[in-house]
Design a protein around this motif. Structure first.
Motif, PDB file in Angstrom:
ATOM      1  N   LYS A  64     -63.058 -25.049 -63.688  1.00  0.00           N
ATOM      2  CA  LYS A  64     -63.345 -24.812 -65.537  1.00  0.00           C
ATOM      3  C   LYS A  64     -62.803 -22.486 -66.057  1.00  0.00           C
ATOM      4  O   LYS A  64     -62.481 -23.214 -67.675  1.00  0.00           O
ATOM      5  CB  LYS A  64     -64.109 -24.769 -66.596  1.00  0.00           C
ATOM      6  CG  LYS A  64     -65.620 -24.037 -65.076  1.00  0.00           C
ATOM      7  CD  LYS A  64     -66.490 -24.873 -65.778  1.00  0.00           C
ATOM      8  CE  LYS A  64     -68.186 -23.919 -66.120  1.00  0.00           C
ATOM      9  NZ  LYS A  64     -68.133 -23.783 -64.461  1.00  0.00           N
ATOM     10  N   ARG A 114     -66.165 -28.658 -68.006  1.00  0.00           N
ATOM     11  CA  ARG A 114     -65.268 -29.356 -69.112  1.00  0.00           C
ATOM     12  C   ARG A 114     -64.764 -31.038 -69.289  1.00  0.00           C
ATOM     13  O   ARG A 114     -64.476 -31.302 -68.540  1.00  0.00           O
ATOM     14  CB  ARG A 114     -64.023 -28.191 -68.958  1.00  0.00           C
ATOM     15  CG  ARG A 114     -64.000 -26.851 -69.298  1.00  0.00           C
ATOM     16  CD  ARG A 114     -63.310 -25.974 -69.801  1.00  0.00           C
ATOM     17  NE  ARG A 114     -63.679 -24.757 -69.335  1.00  0.00           N
ATOM     18  CZ  ARG A 114     -63.836 -23.446 -70.388  1.00  0.00           C
ATOM     19  NH1 ARG A 114     -64.616 -24.429 -71.202  1.00  0.00           N
ATOM     20  NH2 ARG A 114     -64.143 -22.644 -70.265  1.00  0.00           N
ATOM     21  N   GLN A 115     -65.374 -30.735 -70.178  1.00  0.00           N
ATOM     22  CA  GLN A 115     -65.389 -32.407 -71.452  1.00  0.00           C
ATOM     23  C   GLN A 115     -65.060 -32.043 -72.483  1.00  0.00           C
ATOM     24  O   GLN A 115     -65.942 -32.207 -73.104  1.00  0.00           O
ATOM     25  CB  GLN A 115     -66.435 -33.079 -70.472  1.00  0.00           C
ATOM     26  CG  GLN A 115     -66.600 -33.685 -69.408  1.00  0.00           C
ATOM     27  CD  GLN A 115     -67.823 -35.145 -69.864  1.00  0.00           C
ATOM     28  OE1 GLN A 115     -68.406 -35.210 -70.547  1.00  0.00           O
ATOM     29  NE2 GLN A 115     -68.069 -35.602 -68.486  1.00  0.00           N
TER      30      GLN A 115
END
Length: 281
Positions: A64, A114-115
C-alpha cells in the motif's frame, strides 16, 4: 498441528547495515552484495494450523505504500502473501490470529490494505497480537527508529478493534496456546516476540530479527539496525547455547536461501549445522 512456509517476496537492504561492525570482506562471502552494496533478503512468514485456529506469524511489507517508498527496497520475486496462502489452500479471510513479532514495516506491512480511501485490516476475521510495551514503543518512536514504524501499518489495527495484547512476562516467555510460546527479546527493538512451537517432538523458534539469517549466528554479527546491540549480543549468546544444547530448529524470516537450520558446536563456537526446508520435517 500443521506448519506452512509463507513466502511474501524478497527485498534489498544495505549489507553493512545488516552486519554492523563486521567488515564487508567477511560478510560479503556469506551474503554477496550487488554493485550498490545491497543484499537480498527474504520476507518469510509462518502459517500455523492448530485445531480450529489458523495463525499467521508476521505478514511481510504489504503493497500500500507509494512508489518512492518501495524504490528504496527493490522488491522482487514471484511470491506474495496471497499466492503463498493459496498454494496451501487458504485465503486471508481464513486467518484467525496474526502474531506480530514487532511493528517494523517489513514484518507488519501486510496487516493493512487500502480499500478506496480507507485503510482496513487485510485479515478481517483475525485477532492481531502484539504487546503493550512494544506497541507503546512503536506509536511513540525514537528518532532513530521512527522510519521503521509507519502509522499506516499500525494505527488502523487499533482502530479496527481487532488488536489484543500479550502480557509481558516476568521470565521472558509468555504462553500463547498449549503448543505455542512467545519469547520476549529486547535488543533489536523493545519487546520483540519470537514464537516457539512444539512440533513433532521438536522445538521450532521463529527467529524474526534476533537472528535474521544463518549468516548472523556468530555472536558479534549484530545488525546496525538494532537499538541495543549489546543486549542483542547477550540475548544471542544465551539463546544459541540453549538452542544448541536442546537441538532446537531455527526458522529464519530473512535468510534468502535457508528456511531452517539446526546448530552445532564447533571450535569457533556455535554455528549453523544442517539446513533444510520446513516441509522436510
Amino acid at each position: 498441528m500443521q506448519l506452512y512456509t509463507i513466502n511474501t517476496g524478497y527485498f534489498k537492504l544495505d549489507g553493512g547495515a545488516m552486519f554492523g561492525v563486521v567488515p564487508k570482506t567477511i560478510w560479503n562471502k556469506l551474503v554477496p552484495a550487488d554493485e550498490n552494496n545491497l543484499c537480498t533478503w527474504a520476507m518469510r512468514c509462518l502459517l500455523i494450523q492448530d485445531g480450529n485456529r489458523l495463525i499467521l506469524v508476521d505478514n511481510g511489507i504489504g503493497d500500500k505504500q507509494d512508489a518512492k517508498f518501495f524504490s528504496h527496497y527493490y522488491l522482487h520475486g514471484e511470491d506474495s502473501l496471497d499466492k503463498s496462502l493459496a498454494r496451501h489452500g487458504f485465503h486471508r479471510n481464513d486467518i484467525t490470529d496474526v502474531i506480530l513479532t514487532h511493528l517494523h514495516f517489513d514484518h507488519c506491512g501486510g496487516s493493512i490494505i487500502r480499500q478506496g480511501d480507507k485503510l482496513v485490516p487485510a485479515f478481517p476475521n483475525a485477532v492481531f497480537w502484539s504487546n503493550d510495551r512494544h506497541w507503546n514503543w512503536a506509536v511513540n518512536p525514537n528518532d532513530r527508529e521512527k522510519a521503521s514504524f509507519l502509522k499506516d501499518n499500525i494505527q488502523p489495527i487499533q482502530e479496527s478493534g481487532q488488536l489484543q495484547f500479550i502480557p509481558t512476562p516476568e521470565n521472558g516467555i509468555a504462553r500463547f496456546s498449549d503448543t505455542i510460546q512467545l519469547r520476549f527479546v529486547y535488543g533489536h527493538t523493545d519487546a520483540m516476540m519470537l514464537p516457539q512451537l512444539t512440533f513433532k517432538d521438536r522445538t521450532i523458534v521463529y527467529m524474526a530479527d534476533l537472528l535474521p539469517s544463518t549468516a548472523h549466528i556468530p555472536v558479534p554479527y549484530v545488525m546496525a539496525y538494532d537499538m541495543f546491540p549489546l543486549t542483542t549480543l547477550n540475548e544471542k549468546k544465551s539463546f544459541l547455547k540453549e538452542a544448541q544444547e536442546n537441538n532446537y530448529i531455527l526458522y529464519f524470516e530473512h535468510d534468502a536461501k535457508n528456511e531452517c537450520c539446526e546448530l552445532e558446536l564447533t571450535e569457533k563456537g556455535i554455528r549453523s549445522g544442517r539446513t533444510f526446508d520446513l516441509k522436510e520435517l
